[in-house]
Write a protein that holds these residues in place. Sequence first.
Motif, PDB file in Angstrom:
ATOM      1  N   UNK A 212       0.834  -1.202   0.000  1.00  0.00           N
ATOM      2  CA  UNK A 212       0.000   0.000   0.000  1.00  0.00           C
ATOM      3  C   UNK A 212       0.871   1.255   0.000  1.00  0.00           C
ATOM      4  N   UNK A 213       1.967   1.233   0.762  1.00  0.00           N
ATOM      5  CA  UNK A 213       2.876   2.374   0.740  1.00  0.00           C
ATOM      6  C   UNK A 213       3.580   2.489  -0.602  1.00  0.00           C
ATOM      7  N   UNK A 302       5.044 -13.983   0.159  1.00  0.00           N
ATOM      8  CA  UNK A 302       4.185 -12.824   0.385  1.00  0.00           C
ATOM      9  C   UNK A 302       4.691 -11.534  -0.244  1.00  0.00           C
ATOM     10  N   UNK A 303       5.987 -11.478  -0.600  1.00  0.00           N
ATOM     11  CA  UNK A 303       6.537 -10.256  -1.199  1.00  0.00           C
ATOM     12  C   UNK A 303       6.458 -10.251  -2.719  1.00  0.00           C
ATOM     13  N   UNK A 304       6.061 -11.366  -3.337  1.00  0.00           N
ATOM     14  CA  UNK A 304       6.082 -11.460  -4.804  1.00  0.00           C
ATOM     15  C   UNK A 304       5.260 -10.355  -5.452  1.00  0.00           C
ATOM     16  N   UNK A 309       4.298  -5.685  -8.934  1.00  0.00           N
ATOM     17  CA  UNK A 309       3.745  -4.341  -9.145  1.00  0.00           C
ATOM     18  C   UNK A 309       4.801  -3.412  -9.730  1.00  0.00           C
ATOM     19  N   UNK A 310       6.013  -3.480  -9.227  1.00  0.00           N
ATOM     20  CA  UNK A 310       7.084  -2.658  -9.785  1.00  0.00           C
ATOM     21  C   UNK A 310       7.365  -3.026 -11.241  1.00  0.00           C
ATOM     22  N   UNK A 311       7.355  -4.314 -11.518  1.00  0.00           N
ATOM     23  CA  UNK A 311       7.631  -4.787 -12.877  1.00  0.00           C
ATOM     24  C   UNK A 311       6.550  -4.339 -13.849  1.00  0.00           C
ATOM     25  N   UNK A 319       7.328   4.570 -19.800  1.00  0.00           N
ATOM     26  CA  UNK A 319       8.620   4.023 -19.362  1.00  0.00           C
ATOM     27  C   UNK A 319       8.435   3.055 -18.195  1.00  0.00           C
ATOM     28  N   UNK A 320       9.417   2.149 -18.033  1.00  0.00           N
ATOM     29  CA  UNK A 320       9.343   1.113 -17.010  1.00  0.00           C
ATOM     30  C   UNK A 320      10.602   1.120 -16.150  1.00  0.00           C
ATOM     31  N   UNK A 321      10.501   0.502 -14.975  1.00  0.00           N
ATOM     32  CA  UNK A 321      11.691   0.252 -14.167  1.00  0.00           C
ATOM     33  C   UNK A 321      12.521  -0.851 -14.822  1.00  0.00           C
ATOM     34  N   UNK A 322      13.826  -0.758 -14.648  1.00  0.00           N
ATOM     35  CA  UNK A 322      14.763  -1.682 -15.280  1.00  0.00           C
ATOM     36  C   UNK A 322      14.910  -2.946 -14.432  1.00  0.00           C
TER      37      UNK A 322
END
Length: 439
Positions: A212-213, A302-304, A309-311, A319-322
């Motif tokens: 959520x953060x 649980x962190x997947x 979400x970042x991916x 643009x995307x994160x690398x």
Amino acid sequence: MNAFTDPAGFAKLIDAKENPPGSEKQKLILQQVALLKEADVIVLNEVDWGMRRTDYRDVTADLAAALGMNYAYGVEFVEVDPIALGREKFEELSAEERAELLPEISIDQARYRGLHGNAILSRFRLDNVKLEPFAYQPHDWYKDERASVRPLEKGKRKAAAAIFQEKMQREVRRGGRMMLTAEIRDARLPDGHLTIVATHLEDKTKPSGRRKQLEELLARIKNTRGPVVVAGDMNTSTHNGTPLSAERLLKDRLGSKSFWIKQGLSLLTGIKLPTLLLGGLNAYRTQADPTVRSVPLIASNPEAKFFDRLKDFRFADGAAFDFRGERARSVDQKDGPLANSNQRGDKGFITTFEVERTIGFVGKYKLDWIFVRPPALSAPYKKQAPHRFAPHFGGTLKSLNNALPDRISDHSPLVVDLPLNEPRIMGRKRTRAATAGAL
């Protein structure tokens, strides 16, 4: 401070028993010191200002002055715990134990500020600096922590050890998790500017709370154009709360273990092991690599969803994160997601945090990350996309952090190269960003 400013001085502090002068291990450590000294941008979490444990220094300002860098500092918490304020009475201890302990928590009222937070240091000018608290704060560090210690029942000394432990674990403070952002403008940068985001996500919450953060952070930077670096302690521990050993806990609170070494109080007998032990192959798998796929009921992670979400995230311009992992552009020629920006090991990533006494792999975590959005990447794994200002050779400086007998920090520093021009792997021109815990 010496690790950033005085390599020769730092060499004198290195544990000579573990890393003899002239040894290959010491040479490696000094090479890592040189990497920090080269950094153009430094991101720090949990940086003190006016705390007893760091001699009441304004750590960010002192470090910036020593390095000749600009800086921005954002307060995350004001410490108001009775221990931090030197007002805890420890009624559960004997009179003799209190007499020994109370001087250890006394503070200089004139110098005490009780602040710690996030910081950005830069050899470039910092513009448009913003401190933005997260709206979602799953743990109330004032109300919840005040209520965390049970009152001592009269005559029940058998409860003293448990209450003492609870007081040492308690951290009453005002504030909450936040993100600190700043812009750098320079003609050599792609599009002439760079956005730096320093953040520290909550540990006392489930992974869903950290997501959520993360969502708030992503919403705030979605319309940002040009390259972006997000760095800091994401607390990707896969569970609620990062475990600490008793010794580390006491040092973090009081600044020194000397009292406890001298006294050898029986109160510590039952809490020398990590306060939380996780076992099994899946725990091993996720502590080393919290990005791994979650397989419900068989190998859950649980962190997947955090990394998914970042991916999947796209900035407003597409643009995307690398997430690339290319052998020629990563430390030790590792591949796999995020290998260019964060150092991978033989299994998962090189962990950045560990408790005082680990049991096998239990108690080691990859909590700290650098995520980079280059100027021209539309898909997270697009290897044929340009590599200008894309992450290269992300490393975890574990040898450096462990060079001193009691470690420099709870968290090992990270480094990454961001080339100012389309790089050839050798002889590249670079800007180096670094992130670490409180040093």
